[in-house]
Design an enzyme around this catalytic site. Structure first.
Site, mmCIF file in Angstrom:
data_model
loop_
_atom_site.group_PDB
_atom_site.id
_atom_site.type_symbol
_atom_site.label_atom_id
_atom_site.label_comp_id
_atom_site.label_asym_id
_atom_site.label_seq_id
_atom_site.Cartn_x
_atom_site.Cartn_y
_atom_site.Cartn_z
ATOM 1 N N CYS A 130 0.847 -1.201 0.000
ATOM 2 C CA CYS A 130 0.000 0.000 0.000
ATOM 3 C C CYS A 130 0.878 1.244 0.000
ATOM 4 O O CYS A 130 1.426 1.627 1.041
ATOM 5 C CB CYS A 130 -0.921 -0.001 1.213
ATOM 6 S SG CYS A 130 -2.001 1.446 1.296
ATOM 7 N N CYS A 133 -0.399 4.125 2.165
ATOM 8 C CA CYS A 133 -0.249 3.850 3.604
ATOM 9 C C CYS A 133 1.196 4.080 4.054
ATOM 10 O O CYS A 133 1.443 4.687 5.104
ATOM 11 C CB CYS A 133 -0.646 2.415 3.928
ATOM 12 S SG CYS A 133 -2.303 1.932 3.427
ATOM 13 N N ASP A 134 2.162 3.578 3.283
ATOM 14 C CA ASP A 134 3.553 3.503 3.750
ATOM 15 C C ASP A 134 4.530 4.359 2.967
ATOM 16 O O ASP A 134 5.714 4.416 3.309
ATOM 17 C CB ASP A 134 4.029 2.039 3.688
ATOM 18 C CG ASP A 134 3.177 1.120 4.548
ATOM 19 O OD1 ASP A 134 2.650 1.595 5.563
ATOM 20 O OD2 ASP A 134 3.030 -0.061 4.184
#
Length: 298
Positions: A130, A133-134
């Protein structure tokens, strides 16, 4: 007999249980794996509103404790089927079955993996599924995205705003994503497409240090700090269809109201057909599904 049976103990499922209990509904949560879903394995969550730093494990445990404190029952059993018996919905498990007046399916999805050496060992230490997300963890460092569909192109464009160079590795000679995304990638100078390439291994001791790829010119090693796999998601909804209707990709057909084709059964989070799959949208789905379940019961 429960008012609500929630299948799945991820962010969507636990939020649904939270809102169901706040509405005074008797609630059972069935989880066949680890609580928190994919969020639980995220080292640090930075996109949850109101929290600057929060680990995935901490987020999952806090939500679980909140749900338990409100009186929801949580059982670690895998749901293996669903029967619509009119006013009663029967959720099947390997050990038997549970009866509920409504069901909220929030079993999530699995990220399709590359299945190459180093992927499992370095998961969460440079290997991610992701980018939104990261991605911020790799600001200022070179990264690689693997895939050729919309998600891979969007991930590459997102990372290009943070990273000096983004390698876009795709096994085919053309991208499968939408044309406007392809054009955007082509006009982004720090995205370097590697067509007709496949990943052989991901290397590094404690963290990702490089990715080994094979292409028309042979084998080469790219020095990167992060590898983002965007080769698809795998919904696991076949045990619930029928009675639930699925789309061509295996996701539950459901709108923003989380209603399915079966009255009294709702779908929340990544398991349903939707555009954005994020922690905050999973939680929103859980709240919406619980409200819809309450209205159905009324």
């Amino acid at each position: 007999m429960y008012d609500v049976i929630v299948i799945g103990g991820g962010p969507a499922g636990l939020t649904a249980a939270l809102y169901a209990r706040r509405a005074g509904l008797t609630t059972l949560v069935l989880e066949g794996g680890a609580l928190g879903g994919q969020a639980a394995s995220t080292p640090e969550i930075e996109n949850w509103p109101g929290s600057l730093h929060l680990s995935g494990a901490e987020f999952a445990m806090n939500l679980y404790e909140q749900v338990k404190a409100l009186g929801a029952e949580v059982r670690f059993e895998r749901a293996s089927g669903l029967r619509d018996e009119g006013a009663v919905k029967r959720v099947l498990t390997p050990s038997g079955s549970w009866e509920g007046r409504t069901v909220i399916l929030a079993n999530g999805v699995r990220r399709r993996k590359l299945e190459v050496p180093g992927e499992e060992r370095l998961a969460g230490r440079g290997v991610s599924y992701c980018a939104t997300c990261d991605g911020n963890f790799f600001r200022g460092r070179e990264t690689a995205v693997v895939g050729g569909g919309n998600t891979a192109l969007e991930d590459a464009l997102f990372l290009a705003k943070l990273c000096p160079k983004v390698w876009l590795i795709h096994r085919r000679d053309t991208f499968r994503g939408e044309e406007h995304l392809v054009r955007a990638v082509e006009h982004t100078g720090n995205i370097v497409p590697l067509m007709e390439h496949r990943v052989l291994s991901i290397r590094g001791d404690e963290r990702v240090e490089s990715v080994e790829v094979a292409g028309p010119e042979g084998v080469r090693e790219l020095p990167v700090a992060g590898v983002f796999a965007a080769v698809g998601l795998i919904p696991d909804n076949s045990p619930f269809s029928p009675p639930l209707e699925l789309d061509e990709h295996g996701y539950v057909r459901s709108g923003e109201d989380c209603r399915t084709n079966v009255p009294g059964v709702f779908a929340a989070g990544d398991t349903r057909a939707k555009v954005l799959r994020q922690l905050v949208t999973a939680a929103a789905d859980g709240a919406s599904a619980a409200r819809q379940a309450g209205e159905y019961l009324d």
